[in-house]
Design a protein around this motif. Structure first.
Motif, mmCIF file in Angstrom:
data_model
loop_
_atom_site.group_PDB
_atom_site.id
_atom_site.type_symbol
_atom_site.label_atom_id
_atom_site.label_comp_id
_atom_site.label_asym_id
_atom_site.label_seq_id
_atom_site.Cartn_x
_atom_site.Cartn_y
_atom_site.Cartn_z
ATOM 1 N N ASN A 75 -80.583 39.611 -18.789
ATOM 2 C CA ASN A 75 -80.108 40.950 -18.465
ATOM 3 C C ASN A 75 -78.938 40.780 -17.495
ATOM 4 O OD1 ASN A 75 -81.218 40.567 -15.945
ATOM 5 N ND2 ASN A 75 -82.918 41.959 -16.268
ATOM 6 N N TYR A 76 -78.290 41.875 -17.182
ATOM 7 C CA TYR A 76 -77.047 41.818 -16.398
ATOM 8 C C TYR A 76 -77.239 41.136 -15.050
ATOM 9 C CZ TYR A 76 -73.238 43.362 -13.451
ATOM 10 O OH TYR A 76 -72.193 43.392 -12.571
ATOM 11 N N SER A 77 -78.262 41.553 -14.305
ATOM 12 C CA SER A 77 -78.427 41.025 -12.951
ATOM 13 C C SER A 77 -78.751 39.536 -12.966
ATOM 14 C CB SER A 77 -79.491 41.809 -12.187
ATOM 15 O OG SER A 77 -80.733 41.694 -12.831
ATOM 16 N N ASN A 78 -79.573 39.107 -13.922
ATOM 17 C CA ASN A 78 -79.877 37.669 -14.033
ATOM 18 C C ASN A 78 -78.620 36.873 -14.365
ATOM 19 O OD1 ASN A 78 -82.533 38.172 -13.522
ATOM 20 N ND2 ASN A 78 -83.160 38.122 -15.666
ATOM 21 N N PHE A 79 -77.820 37.406 -15.263
ATOM 22 C CA PHE A 79 -76.592 36.720 -15.685
ATOM 23 C C PHE A 79 -75.630 36.555 -14.510
ATOM 24 C CE2 PHE A 79 -72.235 37.111 -17.447
ATOM 25 C CZ PHE A 79 -72.188 35.903 -18.121
ATOM 26 N N ILE A 80 -75.428 37.611 -13.745
ATOM 27 C CA ILE A 80 -74.526 37.553 -12.591
ATOM 28 C C ILE A 80 -75.066 36.575 -11.552
ATOM 29 C CG2 ILE A 80 -73.569 38.894 -10.667
ATOM 30 C CD1 ILE A 80 -72.155 39.457 -13.309
ATOM 31 N N ASN A 81 -76.388 36.580 -11.367
ATOM 32 C CA ASN A 81 -77.014 35.658 -10.425
ATOM 33 C C ASN A 81 -76.810 34.208 -10.858
ATOM 34 O OD1 ASN A 81 -78.502 34.931 -8.170
ATOM 35 N ND2 ASN A 81 -80.426 34.940 -9.320
ATOM 36 N N ILE A 82 -76.962 33.946 -12.142
ATOM 37 C CA ILE A 82 -76.754 32.581 -12.671
ATOM 38 C C ILE A 82 -75.302 32.153 -12.465
ATOM 39 C CG2 ILE A 82 -76.689 31.230 -14.801
ATOM 40 C CD1 ILE A 82 -79.142 32.885 -15.728
ATOM 41 N N LEU A 83 -74.366 33.070 -12.720
ATOM 42 C CA LEU A 83 -72.945 32.746 -12.499
ATOM 43 C C LEU A 83 -72.685 32.374 -11.041
ATOM 44 C CD1 LEU A 83 -70.977 35.431 -14.555
ATOM 45 C CD2 LEU A 83 -71.265 33.035 -15.088
ATOM 46 N N LYS A 84 -73.272 33.140 -10.108
ATOM 47 C CA LYS A 84 -73.072 32.871 -8.685
ATOM 48 C C LYS A 84 -73.690 31.537 -8.288
ATOM 49 C CE LYS A 84 -72.422 37.492 -6.924
ATOM 50 N NZ LYS A 84 -72.951 38.612 -6.154
ATOM 51 N N ASN A 85 -74.865 31.247 -8.824
ATOM 52 C CA ASN A 85 -75.529 29.982 -8.501
ATOM 53 C C ASN A 85 -74.755 28.775 -9.019
ATOM 54 O OD1 ASN A 85 -77.544 31.367 -7.218
ATOM 55 N ND2 ASN A 85 -78.947 31.321 -8.954
ATOM 56 N N ASN A 86 -74.052 28.956 -10.129
ATOM 57 C CA ASN A 86 -73.239 27.874 -10.707
ATOM 58 C C ASN A 86 -71.815 27.858 -10.171
ATOM 59 O OD1 ASN A 86 -75.296 26.853 -12.291
ATOM 60 N ND2 ASN A 86 -74.845 28.227 -13.980
ATOM 61 N N ASN A 87 -71.544 28.682 -9.163
ATOM 62 C CA ASN A 87 -70.221 28.783 -8.529
ATOM 63 C C ASN A 87 -69.102 29.111 -9.520
ATOM 64 O OD1 ASN A 87 -71.103 28.346 -5.912
ATOM 65 N ND2 ASN A 87 -71.077 26.123 -6.197
ATOM 66 N N LEU A 88 -69.419 29.942 -10.511
ATOM 67 C CA LEU A 88 -68.394 30.416 -11.446
ATOM 68 C C LEU A 88 -67.870 31.741 -10.923
ATOM 69 C CD1 LEU A 88 -70.057 29.652 -14.867
ATOM 70 C CD2 LEU A 88 -68.072 28.529 -13.880
ATOM 71 N N LYS A 89 -66.630 31.758 -10.505
ATOM 72 C CA LYS A 89 -66.051 32.978 -9.933
ATOM 73 C C LYS A 89 -65.274 33.741 -11.010
ATOM 74 C CE LYS A 89 -65.900 31.813 -5.137
ATOM 75 N NZ LYS A 89 -66.575 30.767 -4.730
ATOM 76 N N LEU A 90 -66.025 34.391 -11.870
ATOM 77 C CA LEU A 90 -65.432 35.226 -12.913
ATOM 78 C C LEU A 90 -65.649 36.681 -12.543
ATOM 79 C CD1 LEU A 90 -66.698 33.407 -16.113
ATOM 80 C CD2 LEU A 90 -64.368 33.463 -15.281
ATOM 81 N N THR A 91 -64.590 37.472 -12.634
ATOM 82 C CA THR A 91 -64.737 38.898 -12.358
ATOM 83 C C THR A 91 -65.364 39.589 -13.563
ATOM 84 O OG1 THR A 91 -62.548 39.434 -13.201
ATOM 85 C CG2 THR A 91 -62.717 38.920 -10.848
ATOM 86 N N ARG A 92 -65.893 40.775 -13.327
ATOM 87 C CA ARG A 92 -66.503 41.531 -14.413
ATOM 88 C C ARG A 92 -65.459 41.902 -15.461
ATOM 89 N NH1 ARG A 92 -68.895 41.354 -10.059
ATOM 90 N NH2 ARG A 92 -71.090 41.756 -9.725
ATOM 91 N N LYS A 93 -64.240 42.118 -15.011
ATOM 92 C CA LYS A 93 -63.149 42.460 -15.938
ATOM 93 C C LYS A 93 -62.868 41.295 -16.884
ATOM 94 C CE LYS A 93 -58.336 43.976 -15.933
ATOM 95 N NZ LYS A 93 -57.195 44.329 -15.095
ATOM 96 N N THR A 94 -62.792 40.082 -16.346
ATOM 97 C CA THR A 94 -62.490 38.924 -17.211
ATOM 98 C C THR A 94 -63.639 38.641 -18.168
ATOM 99 O OG1 THR A 94 -63.237 37.449 -15.452
ATOM 100 C CG2 THR A 94 -60.885 37.786 -15.647
ATOM 101 N N ILE A 95 -64.873 38.796 -17.696
ATOM 102 C CA ILE A 95 -66.025 38.592 -18.587
ATOM 103 C C ILE A 95 -66.000 39.617 -19.712
ATOM 104 C CG2 ILE A 95 -68.535 38.581 -18.737
ATOM 105 C CD1 ILE A 95 -68.554 37.700 -15.772
ATOM 106 N N SER A 96 -65.678 40.861 -19.367
ATOM 107 C CA SER A 96 -65.601 41.915 -20.369
ATOM 108 C C SER A 96 -64.504 41.622 -21.397
ATOM 109 C CB SER A 96 -65.334 43.249 -19.685
ATOM 110 O OG SER A 96 -65.204 44.270 -20.618
ATOM 111 N N ASN A 97 -63.366 41.126 -20.923
ATOM 112 C CA ASN A 97 -62.281 40.761 -21.846
ATOM 113 C C ASN A 97 -62.679 39.588 -22.730
ATOM 114 O OD1 ASN A 97 -60.469 42.752 -21.159
ATOM 115 N ND2 ASN A 97 -59.518 41.549 -19.537
ATOM 116 N N LEU A 98 -63.438 38.660 -22.181
ATOM 117 C CA LEU A 98 -63.948 37.548 -22.994
ATOM 118 C C LEU A 98 -64.824 38.084 -24.118
ATOM 119 C CD1 LEU A 98 -65.113 34.666 -20.618
ATOM 120 C CD2 LEU A 98 -63.425 34.542 -22.426
#
Length: 113
Positions: A75-98
């Motif tokens: 789900n959204y919150s888990n995904f964002i948490n995983i990104l933060k834990n892996n030090n991936l600094k992607l904005t929501r805008k760039t993820i949406s464009n992907l």
């Protein structure tokens, strides 16, 4: 002594307001006093609207990310948490464009997490 009136500046001021009110309905575009009030209010709305636009786009990006990520069991919150834990600094805008433009790349990103 004769009365001095600066009609040039006054006319310029009125024309500026009426030009801004162009396209408004009825007296709001024709009469100076009514137009002045309408322009003032429209400027308030445009200021507020610029703030709301940012809010609405962020909501849209979050909704897109959530729907795309749920297909992979997150789900959204888990995904964002995983990104933060892996030090991936992607904005929501760039993820949406992907998600929209390069879905295959997004799939690879999820599989690597």
């Amino acid at each position: 002594m004769p009365r001095s009136v600066n009609s040039v500046a006054a006319k310029k001021k009125r024309k500026k307001i009426l030009k801004l009110a162009k396209g408004f309905y009825g007296a709001r575009s024709k009469l100076y006093t009514v137009a002045k009030n309408a322009v003032e209010k429209s400027r308030c709305y445009s200021y507020i609207g610029r703030k709301q636009k940012k809010r609405n786009f962020r909501k849209l990006w979050i909704i897109r990310i959530n729907t795309a990520v749920r297909k992979f069991g997150f789900n959204y919150s888990n995904f964002i948490n995983i990104l933060k834990n892996n030090n991936l600094k992607l904005t929501r805008k760039t993820i949406s464009n992907l998600i929209i433009n390069k879905y295959n790349l997004f799939k690879k990103l999820i599989k690597e997490l």
